[in-house]
Design a protein around this motif. Structure first.
Motif, short mmCIF file in Angstrom:
data_model
loop_
_atom_site.label_atom_id
_atom_site.label_comp_id
_atom_site.label_asym_id
_atom_site.label_seq_id
_atom_site.Cartn_x
_atom_site.Cartn_y
_atom_site.Cartn_z
N SER A 133 20.60 -5.68 37.72
CA SER A 133 19.81 -5.89 36.51
C SER A 133 18.74 -4.82 36.44
O SER A 133 18.08 -4.53 37.45
CB SER A 133 19.17 -7.28 36.52
N THR A 134 18.55 -4.23 35.27
CA THR A 134 17.58 -3.15 35.13
C THR A 134 16.16 -3.65 35.24
O THR A 134 15.24 -2.86 35.50
CB THR A 134 17.76 -2.43 33.78
N THR A 135 15.94 -4.93 35.06
CA THR A 135 14.60 -5.51 35.15
C THR A 135 14.71 -6.97 35.55
O THR A 135 15.78 -7.58 35.42
CB THR A 135 13.85 -5.38 33.81
N ALA A 136 13.63 -7.53 36.05
CA ALA A 136 13.63 -8.95 36.39
C ALA A 136 13.65 -9.79 35.11
O ALA A 136 12.95 -9.49 34.14
CB ALA A 136 12.41 -9.29 37.22
N LEU A 137 14.46 -10.84 35.11
CA LEU A 137 14.57 -11.74 33.96
C LEU A 137 14.27 -13.16 34.43
O LEU A 137 14.79 -13.60 35.45
CB LEU A 137 15.97 -11.68 33.36
N ASP A 164 21.38 -5.04 31.18
CA ASP A 164 20.29 -4.26 30.60
C ASP A 164 19.80 -4.97 29.34
O ASP A 164 20.48 -4.93 28.30
CB ASP A 164 20.75 -2.85 30.26
N ALA A 192 15.16 -7.81 39.56
CA ALA A 192 15.45 -6.41 39.26
C ALA A 192 16.28 -5.87 40.40
O ALA A 192 15.99 -6.10 41.58
CB ALA A 192 14.15 -5.62 39.12
#
Length: 608
Positions: A370-374, A587, A426
């Protein structure tokens, strides 16, 4: 082996000492007027184990813990059960479970879907429960999630019966599982004590697992079937009747009036069916001890519900006296034992350790990044990317499966915040990250709906919010989990859970709307538009929904009767795993949007 409590918790004990530490204070038997004329029957009970054997959180990959430091798992409950038996070797003891056993953890899922027990594996819950030595268990609604073949295989692996007096053949009306079991206990110097155990499950199965049971099984009400079978148990000589019921106490139904039978009916059974002495309660996931009075006999009935996941063990003591050659209950008391005071039973832990290790490896295997933490922490009040992601995967699958004229339909997708603690880190994403996001074993369907029906659906969904005035700031608790109106004939409305708050998103174009929480229920959806154009009442869409919704779960309008345009029986969790595996990268820039917001009088509100 993850069997010990957290160091901050109480000292770990085993054997009889565990009972005292768990809050068990042995009640002395009444003074014996004459030898052999008095005895005590104890019922030890668990419920809603949901595939938990070890004290382990598969979604976090650590020992389980919560804000009150509960421990979970059948291994710890087994220690309490075995300690009680050891302390009272000459006393009649029954050990029962009230259902929801084979669904709820990756451990349970793995042996239903990845290495299914229908292919020869033994279910870890069967291994564990057989070692505990249950006398019987009631069927829970989640027993039907994986289909009847899996359930029958699980049943065949048990050394005790699965009971379901109100799981009946659709053609004959006869139970397709044993309705009850009769146990006889020797009492020194007195006649045998004969105990009937009646099993009752939840009528909601007809809705929640419609795809697995429709046309094959039906589920009459608990009161109706108890009225049939309790007299039969009495005729067969039972001195005591105990019910194991996968049905809560409070008389509410999450499905409203979609069925003519009450979901949480245990108190109604106690009050309306003469001849019952005690009920082990399940389904509601609560700690409860109650003694409602039967309206016909005036006798109290003992009801105990031992929370869930093995956090508690119910102890139901029934003191009996011999009257005219028959045993009669003269006193009843109940209490709950805490599993966080004891170590896991060594035999149970050893029996499932290899399967546990296999599942830990499976859920920690990487499948993408994952490109960022969700995070889903604020999904109950904001349109967050992690819910958008679920909607994307569902809508993609439905769009790919539409055929003929339906292929031209714009696709919408529903999703609810099942788990506020769910998150994707992430970087590397594992199977357990996905499993933590989508914790239910739902399958995906697509239904054809109109614009007017979409608005109705959303209006029903946003009942979830409490009515407030002004723009805040508000806390999450100020706004969420409103109480629904009581269904017809009932006086108490149920709190609306997070999983019954659905948002709806568009796939190829945004579906946008405001939720005005200053307005009454039914008048909260404002500015509903698709691709920037107000949604017309007759405009048609294909909407991705889960089988729980499409079968009537939650009582949402229209989707139960809407034409089905997609149904491949694909599990949504597996679709998400497959999507991440195929695409490699999550993303949010490719799918996240703010399609809905909470407002008051048209102004955005602030939520702390």
């Amino acid at each position: 082996m993850p069997s010990q409590p957290h160091p901050s918790r109480r000292t770990v004990l085993t054997g009889a000492a565990a009972l005292t530490a768990a809050g068990f204070v042995a009640q002395p038997l009444p003074a014996l007027a004459k030898p052999g004329r008095q005895t005590r029957l104890t019922v030890l009970g668990t419920t809603d184990l949901h595939g938990n054997v070890l004290n382990w959180d598969y979604f976090k990959n650590v020992e389980y813990d919560d804000s009150t430091h509960n421990d979970i798992g059948l291994a710890k409950a087994a220690t309490l059960i075995k300690a009680h038996r050891a302390k009272h070797p000459d006393q009649p003891i029954l050990t029962l479970d009230a259902g929801d056993t084979i669904q709820g953890t990756p451990l349970a899922y793995y042996y239903a879907r990845i290495d299914p027990i229908t292919g020869g594996s033994v279910h870890p819950m069967a291994n564990a429960m057989n070692l505990v030595g249950y006398d019987a268990a009631a069927l829970g609604n989640h027993e039907f999630n994986y289909g009847l073949d899996t359930l029958r295989t699980f049943e065949s692996q048990l050394n005790f019966p699965l009971l379901g007096a109100n799981a009946v053949d659709a053609a004959t009306g006869r139970p397709v599982f044993p309705p009850y079991v009769i146990k006889r206990f020797k009492v020194h110097g007195a006649p045998d004590l004969t105990v009937g155990v009646l099993g009752l499950t939840n009528p909601g199965i007809a809705i929640w697992d419609k795809a697995n049971v429709e046309g094959r099984l039906e589920f009459p009400g608990l009161v109706e079937q108890a009225r049939k079978y309790v007299p039969e148990l009495k005729r067969r000589g039972c001195d005591v009747v105990v019910v194991s019921a996968h049905s809560g106490m409070d008389g509410t139904s999450s499905y409203g009036d979609a069925l003519p039978y009450v979901e949480n009916a245990s108190t109604l059974v106690a009050e309306q069916v003469p001849g019952i002495d005690a009920i082990l309660v399940g389904h509601a996931h609560k700690d409860l001890v109650a003694k409602p009075t039967n309206t016909t006999t005036g006798q109290e009935v003992l009801l105990v519900e031992p929370l869930y996941w093995g956090m508690r063990v119910a102890v139901m003591d029934l003191d009996l006296e011999l009257e005219r050659g028959r045993w009669k209950v003269v006193e009843r008391s109940g209490q709950l034992l805490d599993s966080n005071t004891v170590a896991g039973d060594a035999a149970v832990l050893a029996a499932v350790q290899e399967q546990h290790d296999t599942v830990v490896s499976y859920v920690n295997s990487p499948i993408g990044t994952s490109t960022t933490a969700l995070s889903a922490a604020r999904a109950v009040v904001e349109d967050v990317p992690i819910i958008d992601f679920v909607q994307l995967v569902q809508a993609d699958a439905v769009k790919a499966g539409l055929t003929g004229a339906d292929a031209a339909l714009p696709v919408l997708s529903i999703a609810a915040p099942f788990n506020r603690s769910a998150s994707f880190p992430a970087g590397q994403v594992s199977v357990r990250d996905v499993a933590g996001l989508y914790i239910y074993d739902n399958t995906l369907l697509g239904v054809k709906v109109t614009g007017a029906q979409v608005k109705d659906y959303l209006e029903y969904s946003v009942r979830y919010f409490k009515q407030v005035s002004g723009t805040g700031p508000f806390t999450l608790a100020d706004l969420t989990n409103a109480t629904a109106p009581p269904p017809p004939g009932q006086t108490v409305g149920a709190t609306i859970p997070d999983y019954n708050f659905d948002s709806v998103a568009g796939l190829d174009a945004p579906l946008t709307y405001d939720i005005d929480v200053s307005q009454p229920v039914g008048s909260r959806i404002v500015g509903l538009a698709y691709d920037g154009v107000p949604v017309a009442a007759g405009q048609e869409f294909a909407m991705a929904v889960n089988n729980y919704r499409q079968s009537g779960g939650g009582g949402f309008p229209h989707v139960k009767t809407a034409p089905v345009v997609y149904n491949r029986q694909n599990e949504i969790r597996q679709l998400i795993i497959d999507w991440v595996t195929a695409h490699g990268v999550i993303d949010p820039a490719q799918f996240a949007s703010v399609a809905w917001r909470l407002v008051s009088g048209g102004q955005p509100i602030t939520i702390s």
